[in-house]
Design an enzyme around this catalytic site. Sequence first.
Site, PDB file in Angstrom:
ATOM      1  CB  CYS A  47      -5.991   7.224  -0.797  1.00  0.00           C
ATOM      2  SG  CYS A  47      -4.747   6.916   0.455  1.00  0.00           S
ATOM      3  CB  CYS A  56      -5.092   4.172  -3.866  1.00  0.00           C
ATOM      4  SG  CYS A  56      -5.404   3.873  -2.120  1.00  0.00           S
ATOM      5  CE  LYS A 107      -2.216   0.051   1.769  1.00  0.00           C
ATOM      6  NZ  LYS A 107      -2.029   1.459   1.410  1.00  0.00           N
ATOM      7  NE  ARG A 130      -8.378   3.144   4.554  1.00  0.00           N
ATOM      8  CZ  ARG A 130      -8.881   2.042   4.040  1.00  0.00           C
ATOM      9  NH1 ARG A 130     -10.184   1.785   4.153  1.00  0.00           N
ATOM     10  NH2 ARG A 130      -8.091   1.192   3.415  1.00  0.00           N
ATOM     11  CE  LYS A 144      -0.448   0.035   5.416  1.00  0.00           C
ATOM     12  NZ  LYS A 144      -0.761   1.094   4.537  1.00  0.00           N
ATOM     13  CB  SER A 180      -3.253   3.618  12.035  1.00  0.00           C
ATOM     14  OG  SER A 180      -4.180   3.008  11.146  1.00  0.00           O
TER      15      SER A 180
HETATM   16  C1  PBG Z   1      -2.054   5.162   1.668  1.00  0.00           C
HETATM   17  C2  PBG Z   1      -1.685   4.462   2.920  1.00  0.00           C
HETATM   18  C3  PBG Z   1      -2.515   3.929   3.910  1.00  0.00           C
HETATM   19  C4  PBG Z   1      -1.667   3.499   4.917  1.00  0.00           C
HETATM   20  C5  PBG Z   1      -0.373   3.750   4.509  1.00  0.00           C
HETATM   21  N1  PBG Z   1      -0.396   4.330   3.259  1.00  0.00           N
HETATM   22  C6  PBG Z   1      -3.979   3.867   4.021  1.00  0.00           C
HETATM   23  C7  PBG Z   1      -4.802   2.971   3.203  1.00  0.00           C
HETATM   24  O1  PBG Z   1      -4.338   2.212   2.367  1.00  0.00           O
HETATM   25  O2  PBG Z   1      -6.006   3.061   3.396  1.00  0.00           O
HETATM   26  C8  PBG Z   1      -2.109   2.899   6.212  1.00  0.00           C
HETATM   27  C9  PBG Z   1      -1.192   3.119   7.353  1.00  0.00           C
HETATM   28  C10 PBG Z   1      -1.769   2.805   8.663  1.00  0.00           C
HETATM   29  O3  PBG Z   1      -2.918   2.381   8.835  1.00  0.00           O
HETATM   30  O4  PBG Z   1      -1.019   3.030   9.620  1.00  0.00           O
HETATM   31  N2  PBG Z   1      -2.583   4.354   0.696  1.00  0.00           N
END
Ligand code: PBG
Length: 327
Positions: free
Chosen positions: A122, A130, A195, A205, A248, A275
């Site tokens: 992504c 992704c 996830k 993002r 996650k 995040s």
């Molecule tokens: C990549 C990825 C993401 C995160 C970790 N690996 C973003 C998503 O899936 O949109 C998020 C990490 C975070 O928010 O700290 N796919």
Amino acid sequence: MDNLTLRPRRLRRSPALRRLVRETRLSVDQLVDALFVVPGSKVRQEISSMPGVFRLSADLLGEEAKKIADLGIPGAILFGIPEKKDEKGSGASDPQGVTQRGIEAFKKAAPETLAIADVCLCEYTSHGHCGIVERHEVQNDATLERLGEVALSLARAGADVIAPSDMMDGRVGHIRKRLDEGGFSQIPILSYAAKYASAFYGPFREAAGSTPAFGDRRGYQMDPPNAREALKEIRLDLQEGADAVMVKPALAYLDVIRRAREAFPETVLAAYNVSGEYSMVKAAALQGWIDEKRAVEEILTGITRAGADFILTYHAKFAAKEICYKR
Ligand code: PBG
């Protein structure tokens, strides 16, 4: 009243007593930092929605790796933000790519500290999804081919752990096979097994410029109301050869962490304190609305108490400095 014999407060009377009977202890050993690497040199750009977190060019990433090592943090997960994005996310498997160069710089500066490579497309695709998009949908099996190439390329660059975060079906098995064929059978896979399609990835993002240009990630990331399905995802990833699995985000999913811990007692279980979870704490702390140190300690303790063996967190350096060594 004067013969009340059962008094739980007796063991809470002093800091020393509380320390003695504490059920959950935080250690720097259970922290993994998260870093963003960008092209160029001397770049140190604060992410506006994540105060205290910076996009760093490879030359400065080395210094950051040394800091992490000096604090005793075992490792960091690395996210690359390439100069150019395209349909297939070509940058993700470029031997000269931003993440590959970042890993090299990191390992050169801190050879004993783990460089964990996030594997996803992504950050590298023009559409921000992704995987490979055809007919307005992310194509599972075509994406697997790309993820295998990406994982191999990151292993060649020196990654110690491969962490697929894309949520395609079968990717752990496919990546395992590609790593083994490529001579990397010793490299473990930490799978983002459960996830969820979460609002809490918002600041990430922004940091990575990876917001999907159309649609969302709900066709591949998990639906937040589902917990039993998380156990299925974890079981499948373990069957495919995952060495450790992750839940996650962490905070709205503590029950999932707990259930995963109970359903898979032998499995190494990680949690990603993402995040948005970081940004909420920082925003409130900067306003003076909460005590950052106590809030972070409580959050990391809660994730540990729920059952996580280790935690990926943007608070890692702060926690190592202010919390883990305080006693
Ligand atoms: C990549 C990825 C993401 C995160 C970790 N690996 C973003 C998503 O899936 O949109 C998020 C990490 C975070 O928010 O700290 N796919």
